[in-house]
Scaffold this motif. Structure first.
Motif, PDB file in Angstrom:
ATOM      1  N   LYS A 144      66.366  18.791 -16.140  1.00  0.00           N
ATOM      2  CA  LYS A 144      65.367  18.624 -17.200  1.00  0.00           C
ATOM      3  C   LYS A 144      64.022  19.070 -16.652  1.00  0.00           C
ATOM      4  CE  LYS A 144      67.622  16.135 -20.451  1.00  0.00           C
ATOM      5  NZ  LYS A 144      67.752  16.515 -21.843  1.00  0.00           N
ATOM      6  N   MET A 145      63.417  20.004 -17.344  1.00  0.00           N
ATOM      7  CA  MET A 145      62.122  20.508 -16.919  1.00  0.00           C
ATOM      8  C   MET A 145      61.050  19.508 -17.354  1.00  0.00           C
ATOM      9  SD  MET A 145      60.843  24.353 -17.512  1.00  0.00           S
ATOM     10  CE  MET A 145      59.949  24.381 -19.061  1.00  0.00           C
ATOM     11  N   MET A 146      60.259  19.008 -16.414  1.00  0.00           N
ATOM     12  CA  MET A 146      59.206  18.048 -16.768  1.00  0.00           C
ATOM     13  C   MET A 146      57.883  18.742 -17.097  1.00  0.00           C
ATOM     14  SD  MET A 146      59.998  14.790 -14.289  1.00  0.00           S
ATOM     15  CE  MET A 146      58.709  13.813 -15.089  1.00  0.00           C
ATOM     16  N   ARG A 147      57.617  19.853 -16.417  1.00  0.00           N
ATOM     17  CA  ARG A 147      56.445  20.668 -16.756  1.00  0.00           C
ATOM     18  C   ARG A 147      56.871  22.119 -16.618  1.00  0.00           C
ATOM     19  NH1 ARG A 147      51.506  17.419 -13.798  1.00  0.00           N
ATOM     20  NH2 ARG A 147      52.813  15.911 -12.750  1.00  0.00           N
ATOM     21  N   ASN A 183      63.060  16.882 -13.199  1.00  0.00           N
ATOM     22  CA  ASN A 183      63.363  15.496 -12.868  1.00  0.00           C
ATOM     23  C   ASN A 183      64.503  15.472 -11.855  1.00  0.00           C
ATOM     24  OD1 ASN A 183      64.392  12.811 -12.836  1.00  0.00           O
ATOM     25  ND2 ASN A 183      63.388  12.439 -14.804  1.00  0.00           N
ATOM     26  N   GLU A 189      60.634   7.961 -15.826  1.00  0.00           N
ATOM     27  CA  GLU A 189      61.464   9.018 -15.234  1.00  0.00           C
ATOM     28  C   GLU A 189      62.882   8.541 -14.978  1.00  0.00           C
ATOM     29  OE1 GLU A 189      57.878  11.286 -12.732  1.00  0.00           O
ATOM     30  OE2 GLU A 189      59.244   9.921 -11.728  1.00  0.00           O
ATOM     31  N   ASN A 190      63.021   7.243 -14.735  1.00  0.00           N
ATOM     32  CA  ASN A 190      64.325   6.730 -14.325  1.00  0.00           C
ATOM     33  C   ASN A 190      65.048   5.953 -15.416  1.00  0.00           C
ATOM     34  OD1 ASN A 190      64.664   7.549 -11.447  1.00  0.00           O
ATOM     35  ND2 ASN A 190      62.617   6.656 -11.354  1.00  0.00           N
ATOM     36  N   LYS A 195      55.100   5.633 -14.793  1.00  0.00           N
ATOM     37  CA  LYS A 195      55.678   6.989 -14.799  1.00  0.00           C
ATOM     38  C   LYS A 195      57.057   6.967 -14.158  1.00  0.00           C
ATOM     39  CE  LYS A 195      54.740  11.785 -13.450  1.00  0.00           C
ATOM     40  NZ  LYS A 195      55.124  12.169 -12.085  1.00  0.00           N
ATOM     41  N   ASP A 196      57.169   6.276 -13.052  1.00  0.00           N
ATOM     42  CA  ASP A 196      58.442   6.172 -12.347  1.00  0.00           C
ATOM     43  C   ASP A 196      59.502   5.512 -13.240  1.00  0.00           C
ATOM     44  OD1 ASP A 196      59.887   6.602  -9.967  1.00  0.00           O
ATOM     45  OD2 ASP A 196      59.694   4.508  -9.421  1.00  0.00           O
ATOM     46  N   ASN A 245      66.474  13.288 -10.987  1.00  0.00           N
ATOM     47  CA  ASN A 245      67.711  12.631 -11.412  1.00  0.00           C
ATOM     48  C   ASN A 245      68.659  13.602 -12.103  1.00  0.00           C
ATOM     49  OD1 ASN A 245      66.801  10.098 -10.560  1.00  0.00           O
ATOM     50  ND2 ASN A 245      65.672   9.811 -12.470  1.00  0.00           N
ATOM     51  N   THR A 271      63.708  11.579 -21.702  1.00  0.00           N
ATOM     52  CA  THR A 271      63.183  12.795 -21.070  1.00  0.00           C
ATOM     53  C   THR A 271      61.674  12.763 -21.163  1.00  0.00           C
ATOM     54  OG1 THR A 271      65.134  14.054 -21.712  1.00  0.00           O
ATOM     55  CG2 THR A 271      63.175  15.320 -21.132  1.00  0.00           C
ATOM     56  N   LEU A 272      61.019  12.758 -20.008  1.00  0.00           N
ATOM     57  CA  LEU A 272      59.554  12.761 -19.963  1.00  0.00           C
ATOM     58  C   LEU A 272      59.097  14.172 -19.665  1.00  0.00           C
ATOM     59  CD1 LEU A 272      56.819  11.219 -19.807  1.00  0.00           C
ATOM     60  CD2 LEU A 272      57.277  10.912 -17.361  1.00  0.00           C
ATOM     61  N   ARG A 273      58.122  14.639 -20.396  1.00  0.00           N
ATOM     62  CA  ARG A 273      57.766  16.053 -20.324  1.00  0.00           C
ATOM     63  C   ARG A 273      56.261  16.232 -20.546  1.00  0.00           C
ATOM     64  NH1 ARG A 273      62.176  19.127 -23.473  1.00  0.00           N
ATOM     65  NH2 ARG A 273      63.092  19.345 -21.400  1.00  0.00           N
ATOM     66  N   GLN A 274      55.684  17.155 -19.813  1.00  0.00           N
ATOM     67  CA  GLN A 274      54.278  17.504 -20.064  1.00  0.00           C
ATOM     68  C   GLN A 274      54.218  18.608 -21.113  1.00  0.00           C
ATOM     69  OE1 GLN A 274      51.334  17.478 -16.885  1.00  0.00           O
ATOM     70  NE2 GLN A 274      50.788  19.573 -17.329  1.00  0.00           N
ATOM     71  N   LEU A 293      50.983  14.691 -17.215  1.00  0.00           N
ATOM     72  CA  LEU A 293      51.821  13.672 -16.561  1.00  0.00           C
ATOM     73  C   LEU A 293      51.034  12.848 -15.556  1.00  0.00           C
ATOM     74  CD1 LEU A 293      55.228  15.526 -15.991  1.00  0.00           C
ATOM     75  CD2 LEU A 293      54.678  13.746 -17.667  1.00  0.00           C
ATOM     76  N   ASP A 320      57.159   7.564  -5.140  1.00  0.00           N
ATOM     77  CA  ASP A 320      57.391   6.777  -6.343  1.00  0.00           C
ATOM     78  C   ASP A 320      57.368   7.630  -7.598  1.00  0.00           C
ATOM     79  OD1 ASP A 320      54.711   7.211  -6.130  1.00  0.00           O
ATOM     80  OD2 ASP A 320      54.159   5.103  -5.911  1.00  0.00           O
ATOM     81  N   THR A 321      58.000   8.776  -7.498  1.00  0.00           N
ATOM     82  CA  THR A 321      58.202   9.602  -8.678  1.00  0.00           C
ATOM     83  C   THR A 321      59.497  10.364  -8.487  1.00  0.00           C
ATOM     84  OG1 THR A 321      57.398  11.485  -9.955  1.00  0.00           O
ATOM     85  CG2 THR A 321      56.765  11.426  -7.639  1.00  0.00           C
ATOM     86  N   SER A 322      60.129  10.725  -9.587  1.00  0.00           N
ATOM     87  CA  SER A 322      61.353  11.528  -9.504  1.00  0.00           C
ATOM     88  C   SER A 322      61.036  13.002  -9.735  1.00  0.00           C
ATOM     89  CB  SER A 322      62.354  11.071 -10.557  1.00  0.00           C
ATOM     90  OG  SER A 322      62.638   9.717 -10.390  1.00  0.00           O
ATOM     91  N   GLU A 323      59.775  13.331  -9.839  1.00  0.00           N
ATOM     92  CA  GLU A 323      59.441  14.725 -10.103  1.00  0.00           C
ATOM     93  C   GLU A 323      59.728  15.591  -8.874  1.00  0.00           C
ATOM     94  OE1 GLU A 323      55.580  14.674 -12.191  1.00  0.00           O
ATOM     95  OE2 GLU A 323      55.987  16.763 -12.685  1.00  0.00           O
TER      96      GLU A 323
END
Ligand SMILES: Cc1cc2nc3c(=O)[nH]c(=O)nc-3n(C[C@H](O)[C@H](O)[C@H](O)COP(=O)(O)OP(=O)(O)OC[C@H]3O[C@@H](n4cnc5c(N)ncnc54)[C@H](O)[C@@H]3O)c2cc1C
Ligand SMILES: Cc1cc2nc3c(=O)[nH]c(=O)nc-3n(C[C@H](O)[C@H](O)[C@H](O)COP(=O)(O)OP(=O)(O)OC[C@H]3O[C@@H](n4cnc5c(N)ncnc54)[C@H](O)[C@@H]3O)c2cc1C
Lengths: 632, 632
Positions: free
Chosen positions: A340-343, A210, B117-118, B113-114, A212, B123-126, B43, A308-311
């Motif tokens: 923070k790891m999202m995937r 992420n 994430e914000n 999703k955005d 952020n 914490t969003l996670r796959q 995700l 439009d994503t923070s990934e």
């Protein structure tokens, strides 16, 4: 319950899989007037980027322009959806300059899907191909899991990494296509039943974090270019995106490497879990740490995945370490201490059709009218897939029309280099295009892809007349400007001498041709322009060509000589079904390889590894004598 | 190889599944200050709409506003991404009016999703949850397929239709989550091992077609509204989208029905392939043709799936017929004769946790600190999922904070009706909200959701002070205008009499209170305004409330009496763990049901099917006597 089959629509061309290869293949066939169906597992994943959200770079960027010059879509699609554009290696020679763009991953998918939906002759459909209709050694269509029997004159398979895909993260391994999509199992099984030789490759992807939670202050900003550039020759400078997003650079360090080394026994790459062969030129971070043990750090690029994503994609940090270790590794990196790891990163193992089973048109030797392209031919990369996709699509269309095939030589395009490598040498690891694979790099430039290929695209019906007229105009403008520079003389004088002195050069003694003046390394076209009276307005792309063609004329001429030699060898065709066992004097390894690969020309025979110049000479003489033994 | 487990992060609240329920649950918990993790299979499928690309409609639209008034996201998300907005039933009373929007399906996903994430604390996670950590009958976290053990104070499961999902199309059946995503198997197995009772439900979706192949001339246009409207109470009229997309209406016909009837034996609904129970209120087209055999036609809505796609959803045409038959069916419909099907319709069968196992806070009775929400509780529909999601998220957060639970009564919200129905009556088919399920429809209006719930949202910390101040101002403005209308008198005179005559009414004899004047059915607020001197500018939403509250005062008062009665019954709590076998005189069925459902109040006991008024009376007296036998 068995699913009853039924007769579904007839098509000219069917393409299986709407990844990067399949999208190009289907568009090419449809634009060539063929009634085309593109069927894919999941419409939400059309032109999906399972790995880096970017297009282009060395060699790959040139392929995108080649695809564009042939009338393909990748260049236009990335031009419509990039969030950053950069010309790489601007300080180096024109042969290695390369354009690279960060894509808005989701937008890239949307725009391609929309294009496919709105292309005449093209039917886009969600579904799973499970089998081929093969009659008398010819492919005549496909069967789907819903029982539909679609007939076609030719079929292109582009199944990517879904074929018996297995996702691997540390000790975890499960059946899946990319990014937790369902895998394609039956099609692979049926290809084996048809007699195709499949092997297992693997590729990997890094974790996503992420944005952020990145501390950008500890990283180095990589902004986009201010000077407009585009992949497609049709994109206007006026459309250049000005509010680009930055990437961010950081490094691994000893701590990262220590964690990796301490956990190597759990790395599926080393523990024996992964059976598939991985890409040497896109290694995982654990691989890099092992292979380059003395390197104290490795570069990492943090790349945004879209507007439009923070990934963020953690570039050059591909890994299939256990998730726990991945997190620890990430947290050692400057800027990622609290990321923070999202995937998690993962490796994927999948089936590949060994590419020596194909001809240069990407048709399989074993089943007529069946073409394959993309990752399933053993390559890795979106651009490599697109490059093969358009060739397979063109050839499937030509076959449906009853016309002869279309191929590109090693001297005509990186696409030609790649396909020749694949079908001549095969590959025992995921194949990636590199500039070093091309012998004629100075000719295969990214700036001249249009000059090399637009005419072919037009002849195939993929470049419309308007675009072709614009291209012809550009060509004429280049010629006119070349002629002009070869006729105008720059006269000696104070201004010229001052200029030359400022560059550390000697004053002009006599008048000199403008073209010769430009040849001097210290002189740019803009410098030259000020010494030419009545200088007309010349388009910057014309200037680019004129400058390169004049400055590098000597090198280009030398490369042309080598190309001529190649053409002479390529003119020496090898008859089909030749019986290599009947030729005396050829070494055993060469005999086996020639039999397996069935090269089409003496040139190709010479490129097969294990076939020596002596073998080629004997083969050459044997063919010239004309008494040829055949098999079968 | 077994995957070694490791200790991953600690959270206050963990939510599994980022569908419509999970997104709301996680946002609520995080906004209430709880350190929250939302983990989901893919995700790319956050807030994915596997069926109709629309939000709202009767009852459902009211739930969206309730979610919004509580501080949830669905209203804002659809307001940011709709392509069409329509107020339904404008000709009818305020209780059945309902807002409905077509969503840009992909944008809806992206914006949600955005947002996730914000959101701070989130914490969003796959990842895939495979098991729960349960200690001493309390849920203390989850385990994932990568071996991560995440601990938390409370856990919310919202696994949707992925749980042991099976896609069914005619005779074809394969393991899959919605839209060819990988299914979740182990979590279901482990829920069963924990002692939960699961059952199988099924739902279905119609085919999608390419809009370029629809003949719109044969259909009827359904454009969006010109008058601004929005789901969220925070959305400004100025942001109303003016370039809306139309939907298109058409019908099935005898030919369609003939094809369906001729192929019923191949319909999995009837052939016995589908074991799961389908939704009565969202029937497949084959179901409708069978159940309403005399209806000559059924309405079909063609709904665009987004701005940058040509895909159209064929609304009210849900089917799991074999693909071949689906195509034939489609091609009989006016406007769809040449429609190209892009995806076949399908049914999906999945696991549901029988909802009588839950309390009104959506906590499971069996495992403390474990909450479930959405499709896995037996409902169907995005709005139903969101409504449960926010309640489960709030309660998971309250639990993590050690605070008492939060519930909504049947008189407070449709959400309250739905949850009470689920936990009191259970459901033996996918449950859908309908206005007819609510006893107090005139109170549970879509226009007053803010008046009903904003205060609660604010008290929970989900509505910020600015919004709350604006809400208070609105409330005061309503009160002020009500007071004013109750004090101003309309005097008889020519203008008033002319107006009344034009509406067919008798002239005014005496002066009359403005409020009484407004009560007349033929008089609107705007009519009234012209007869009031010094009329101030009143916000249209204030006018709406004043008008409804004055015009329907009598009905509302009557409903309020019923609500008061309900409150008295709800005040009669039933002690926990009561032993129903120890109560003499209760009928056997009632005894069994009461034991199974363990109602919390006498009111709830009375709503259990199979529990008769006599049983309730006996139970009531038994509790009043105070000598209560307990189990366990
Ligand atoms: C995890 C991962 C990591 C990667 N890492 C890198 C990297 O580091 N560097 C790099 O250059 N490249 C990498 N790649 C490779 C890159 O993604 C591919 O090269 C590229 O996407 C190939 O394009 P394609 O069209 O051949 O296949 P894909 O993009 O995979 O498309 C194939 C399509 O076919 C569909 N399909 C498959 N079987 C069927 C069937 N039976 N019926 C219908 N449809 C079917 C699939 O659903 C899919 O849409 C990676 C890929 C993955 C998955
Ligand atoms: C084919 C189909 C047809 C439908 N038809 C209708 C209809 O006609 N009318 C109607 O009102 N509704 C319909 N629906 C239902 C509607 O889609 C759902 O009600 C709504 O999406 C439910 O929201 P949810 O959040 O409960 O579940 P979902 O939206 O399904 O979200 C669940 C999420 O949990 C994730 N997940 C599941 N298991 C795990 C795990 N173990 N670990 C991590 N993540 C996990 C999933 O990936 C998914 O993202 C249909 C759904 C489908 C699939």
């Amino acid at each position: 319950m068995t699913v009853p089959e039924y007769t579904a629509d007839d098509y000219d061309v069917i393409v299986v899989g709407a990844g990067h290869a399949g999208s190009e293949a289907a568009l090419a066939a449809a634009r060539m007037g063929q009634k085309t169906m593109l069927i894919t597992l999941n419409l939400e994943m059309v032109a999906f980027m399972p790995c880096n959200p970017s297009v282009g770079g060395p060699a790959k960027g040139i392929v995108v322009r080649e695809v564009d010059a042939l009338g393909g879509q990748m260049g236009k699609n990335i031009d419509a959806t990039y969030i950053q554009m950069r010309m790489l290696n601007t300080g180096k020679g024109p042969a290695v300059r390369a354009l690279r763009a960060q894509a808005d991953k989701n937008a890239y998918h949307r725009v391609m899907k929309d294009t496919l939906e709105n292309t005449p002759n093209l039917t886009l459909r969600q579904g799973m191909a499970t089998d081929l209709i093969v009659e008398d050694g010819e492919c005549r269509g496909i069967v789907t899991n819903t029982g539909a029997r679609y007939r076609a004159k030719s079929v292109v398979l582009t199944a990517g990494t879904s074929s018996r895909g297995k996702i691997i993260i540390g000790e975890l391994m499960y059946s899946s296509g990319p990014n937790n999509s369902i895998p394609s199992i039956e099609l692979s099984e049926n290809l084996e039943k048809l007699g195709f030789k499949l092997c297992r490759f693997k590729t990997g992807t890094p974790p996503r974090v992420n944005g952020n939670t990145i501390d950008y202050d500890q990283t180095q900003e990589e902004p986009g270019d201010k000077t407009p550039n585009a992949f497609s020759f049709t994109t206007k400078d006026a459309d250049y995106v000005t509010d680009q997003m930055s990437c961010w650079m950081t490094y691994t360090n000893e701590e990262t490497h220590k964690i990796i080394r301490a956990n190597l026994k759990r790395a599926p790459m080393f523990s024996g879990v992964i059976k598939g062969v991985g890409p040497r030129y896109c290694p995982s971070i654990e691989d890099k740490v092992v292979r380059f043990a003395d390197k104290p750090r490795h570069q990492i690029f943090l790349e945004p995945e879209g507007r439009d994503t923070s990934e963020y994609y953690v570039g050059d940090f591909s890994t299939s370490m256990p998730e726990e270790i991945q997190q620890k590794m990430l947290h050692t990196v400057a800027g990622l201490q609290h990321a923070k790891m999202m995937r998690p990163g993962y490796a994927i193992e999948y089936d590949v059709i060994e590419p020596w089973q194909l001809t240069h048109t990407l048709e399989t030797k074993h089943v007529k009218n069946l073409f394959t392209a993309g990752q399933m031919n053993g390559t890795s990369g979106y651009e490599e897939a697109a490059g093969q996709g358009i060739i397979a699509g063109i050839n499937a269309a030509l076959r449906a029309q009853g016309k002869p095939g279309f191929t590109l030589g090693r001297d005509q395009a990186y696409i030609g280099v790649m396909i020749d490598d694949l079908v001549t040498k095969g590959t025992n690891e995921p194949y990636r295009l590199l500039t070093s694979r091309a012998e004629y790099r100075l000719v295969l430039r990214h700036d001249n892809a249009d000059l090399r290929l637009t005419e072919k695209g037009h002849a195939l019906g993929l470049i419309d007349d308007d675009r072709y007229a614009a291209f012809e105009a550009k060509k004429q403008a280049i010629q006119a400007e070349m002629d002009r520079l070869h006729s105008i003389r720059i006269k000696p004088g104070q201004a010229v001498d001052d200029f030359l002195a400022s560059k550390g050069g000697a004053p002009l003694k006599d008048g000199i041709l403008a073209s010769d003046f430009l040849k001097r390394p210290e002189v740019s076209y803009e410098d030259l322009a000020q010494f030419m009276p009545d200088h007309p307005d010349v388009d910057r792309r014309v200037i680019e060509q004129v400058t390169i063609q004049i400055k590098y004329a000597g090198y280009i001429a030398k490369e042309q000589q080598k190309i001529d030699r190649l053409h002479r060898l390529e003119a020496k065709k090898i008859p089909a079904h030749i019986d290599y066992n009947a030729i005396n004097g050829i070494a055993t390894e060469a005999r086996q390889k020639l039999t397996k690969i069935q090269p089409e020309t003496i040139a190709q025979a010479g490129r097969i590894s294990g076939v020596n110049p002596a073998d080629v000479a004997i083969l050459s003489v044997y063919i010239e004598q004309g008494k040829i033994a055949k098999v079968g």
